[in-house]
Design an enzyme around this catalytic site. Sequence first.
Site: not given
Ligand code: AMP
Length: 286
Positions: A34, A39, A63, A150, A178
Amino acid sequence: MPILFKKTKEIRNYIKSLRCENRYTVGFVPTMGYLHEGHRELIRTSKIQNDITIVSIYVNPLQFGEGEDFERYPRDLERDLGICEEEGVNVVFAPLDEEMYPEKPLINIEIKGLTHILEGEFRPGHFSGVCTVVLKLFNIIQPDRAYFGEKDYQQLKVVQRLVKDLSLPVEIVPVKTVREKDGLAFSSRNTYLKPEERESALSLYRSFLLAEKLIKGGNKDANSIKQTIIEFIRKHPHVKKIDYVEITDEDLRPVKEVKEGDRILLAVWVGDTRLIDNWRIGDANL
Ligand code: AMP
């Protein structure tokens, strides 16, 4: 005479140069899909630094705790593939559960002082699940670099420590959070927010700015800053519960007196949506 190496890094580099005829570097972006601007930023950073960029899309059941949002987590592979194409991703890895876990793993991964605090306290087993899937993915993809946001600061620290303690041959590259124009951190879970809840969701970001103002005004007391943040967020109508607000140093150790580079970390329920966010003190342009 054999070539003598005394440093792990050097022998690994040597072995790698022997192994890859084409001398490709592989950047890896693990995600749960998503995909959004956060990302995209990870992908763009990987594209700049590597010859090949691989994105994994996998909602990792390990998780999620019981009663959490595993089932309702948003999924749309077609849409994600379109975004990956737009960003010039070379490979997408989107395994099924039976591929990743032919049997339920029995391993449990714990990192003392890191996996049981903050998110780990409210989501028992969460980081064991994260570490297991990240290790599996690293073993499958064998990337040179892997990109972590982060936005999930504790996850970043946990993965960095995992790599360090196990001497994994991968460089972890952190990418700044972001945010939308109004300050809300991009998250796949933002899709759960009802329109009327969005303003309340902004209280997380706004509380960071409030804290920065207090600190600039001379307040360095972590406890009083935490209290101000809690009171500020609590005032918002759709805020159901605050799981935690913590101020730590960059290695997640709680601090009494705040200084530049420390982190504010929080988890807040807005309606039925659990949001996490964090802030590096000193990052606001006030
Ligand atoms: P997720 O799909 O939520 O598991 O996130 C995948 C990767 O994207 C992880 O390393 C998150 O920390 C990173 N991520 C998710 N949201 C953001 C954001 N707003 N800004 C930067 N990195 C993000």
